[in-house]
Design an enzyme around this catalytic site. Structure first.
Site, short mmCIF file in Angstrom:
data_model
loop_
_atom_site.label_atom_id
_atom_site.label_comp_id
_atom_site.label_asym_id
_atom_site.label_seq_id
_atom_site.Cartn_x
_atom_site.Cartn_y
_atom_site.Cartn_z
N ASP A 96 -74.07 67.60 45.21
CA ASP A 96 -75.27 68.04 45.93
C ASP A 96 -75.01 68.08 47.45
OD1 ASP A 96 -78.26 68.43 45.66
OD2 ASP A 96 -78.24 66.73 47.05
N GLU A 103 -54.88 63.84 36.08
CA GLU A 103 -55.07 64.90 35.09
C GLU A 103 -55.72 66.13 35.74
OE1 GLU A 103 -57.03 64.90 30.70
OE2 GLU A 103 -57.50 63.24 32.02
#
Ligand code: NOJ
Length: 520
Positions: A205, A252
């Site tokens: 946000d 990852e």
């Protein structure tokens, strides 16, 4: 082999925004919740989206309906429990859907324990978690920044200490101080907490506001009066974003999405938050939300957006509606245009975002003054989703906001299985996009077209399935336009198969018609 085969999941995904208070109510209190969402997951699976993004579900006093977070690592009881959340993630994953959470890094609630502690005294160990300043030399707020709602200063005086605290939004949403290393660490832990629980990414946000730095200079004359949340706050934000990106990538890269709500009006500023491939993975492009429904305006917007993203080597995003603005049926003024807009959204190059209810063709609710709740005037686009073909859409008399116009006719129950409905239109488009790698990943070329028509081609060498070259033509006008689209195999568009009234093999587009054609 197509070199773009190996792309992160969000390049090929269609991401659907859930505004949980208004999606589905499991316990009958008139407010949507996680059990309600779980129960209605089949709607999303049948629709054919790939990921859902949940607006905030954290404990919150709800001054800004969840964007005022009081605890980042729990679920507000109005929405359910952590166990409900885990069940939702498990079910979504089981159905092949990714789950993206809203992450609110710029501010907390004024009831967050950090702010309660920070406010206690100037010597509080948490004082520097927030942005405090003495009054300006002559008294009054420390600088000229304006808050986002209500044309108020972005500062509130804390009577007890005589200092002001900064809030780019409501006074109940004090801004965090990202110059304080513990804020960076604790807010990074929030990301780790949810990733460990299985979420696949975050929509951050107003993330472009976080790195304000210590100076907080006055806004220059040309910006004074505008909300400070649209400013370019300088290099600090980029440093924070590089850090957050490292946290989200972990070991990852490609597993977790970091998407930024870069709600600014300057294109280069918006693109800057993508860094050199080391900041946000995706940045919302809201300029299109403010573009009128006009082919020339859209063409200009697309040209600039694609050129900009190519320049910084980033993948674009497209969105027509969200919980902060009037819905596009309301903005564009007709459902016919909204159908053409859906074809556009779902055939452009870039990740499309859907907002709950656009697949039903919902317009904004009319909210009478006595039912207005949101300090930002955004209740209309947040009306509950009608599920049953009744005036209350299945929500009963306690629904927290009025239902959208013609709720029964726009309900899931009324639209499902009806070929001419908006819902079936979206289902067909999503199935087409999924079955057509050229639409998901192909290059885009904007083509010449008659006035009022926008036309482009998507192409992908040796796609695993589907055509290698697809043309899309959209008539932005209410008149038929001749010579508007190439002849080819019609794959889809605004006219459902079998009920075509026009010569579909011909090159004329009907009023508000959009058509998707395979060329090779
Ligand atoms: C953007 C969100 O989308 C909006 O709903 C909210 O009011 C502000 N950020 C403040 O968090």
């Amino acid at each position: 082999m197509d070199p773009s085969d190996d792309v992160p999941w969000w390049h090929t995904a269609v991401i659907y925004q859930i505004y949980p208070r208004s999606f589905a109510d499991g316990d009958g209190d008139g407010i949507g919740d996680l059990p309600g969402l779980l129960e209605h997951l089949p709607h999303l699976v049948d629709l054919g989206i790939d990921a859902l993004w949940l607006s905030p579900v954290y404990p919150s006093p709800m001054a800004d309906f969840g964007y005022d977070v009081a605890d980042h690592c729990a679920i507000d009881p109005v929405f359910g429990t952590l166990a409900d959340f885990d069940a939702l993630v498990a079910a979504a994953h089981g159905a092949g859907l990714k789950v993206v959470l809203d992450y609110v890094p710029n501010h907390t609630s004024d009831r967050h324990p950090w702010f309660v502690e920070a406010r206690r005294s100037v010597d509080s160990p948490r004082r520097d978690h927030y942005v405090w300043r003495d009054p300006a030399p002559g008294g009054g707020p420390p600088n000229n920044w304006r808050a986002a709602f209500g044309d108020e200063p972005a500062w509130t005086l804390d009577e007890a200490s005589g200092q002001y605290y900064l809030h780019l939004f409501l006074p109940e949403q004090p801004d965090l101080n990202w110059d304080e290393p513990r804020v960076v660490e604790e807010m990074s832990d929030v990301l780790r907490f949810w990733m460990a629980r299985g979420v696949d990414g975050f929509r951050a946000d107003v993330v472009h506001c976080i790195g304000k730095g210590p100076e907080l200079p006055d806004a220059p004359d040309e910006l004074a009066g505008l909300p400070a949340c649209i400013f370019d706050h300088g290099p600090g934000t980029h440093e924070c974003l590089r850090h957050l990106r490292r946290v989200v990538d972990g070991d990852e890269p490609g597993a977790h999405l970091l998407l930024g709500e870069t709600a600014v009006f300057d294109r280069d500023q918006q693109l800057s938050y993508l860094g050199l491939g080391d900041e946000l993975h995706l940045a919302f492009n809201f300029l299109i939300l403010h573009a009128q429904w006009d082919a020339a305006v859209w063409r200009h917007e697309l040209e600039l957006a694609y050129a900009g993203h190519d320049r910084v080597g980033a993948w674009p995003t497209w969105v027509l509606s969200n919980h902060d603005l009037p819905r596009h049926v309301t903005r564009y003024g007709s459902e016919a245009r909204a159908r053409a807009a859906a074809v556009t959204l779902l055939t452009l190059r870039g990740t499309p975002f859907l907002y709950q209810g656009e697949e039903l063709g919902l317009a904004d609710a009319v909210v009478p003054p006595e039912r207005v709740l949101d300090p930002g005037g955004r209740d209309g686009c947040r009306a509950p989703i009608p599920w049953t073909a009744t005036d209350d859409g299945g929500w009963g008399p306690r629904a927290w906001l009025p239902m959208p116009p013609d709720a029964a006719a726009h309900s899931v129950a009324a639209e499902a299985g009806v070929p001419t409905s908006m819902l079936e239109h979206y289902r067909r488009l999503l199935a087409l996009r999924r079955a057509t790698p050229a639409l998901q990943r192909g290059a885009i070329e904007l083509l010449d077209a008659p006035t009022g028509v926008l036309r482009w081609r998507r192409s992908l060498e040796h796609p695993a399935t589907g055509p290698a070259v697809v043309e899309v033509a959209v008539n932005f006008t209410g008149d038929a336009v001749a010579d508007a689209v190439s002849a080819g195999t019609v794959l889809g568009g605004t006219v459902p198969g079998g009920s075509a009234t026009l010569d579909r093999a011909g090159r004329t587009l009907g009023p508000d018609e959009a058509r998707v054609v395979a060329l090779h």
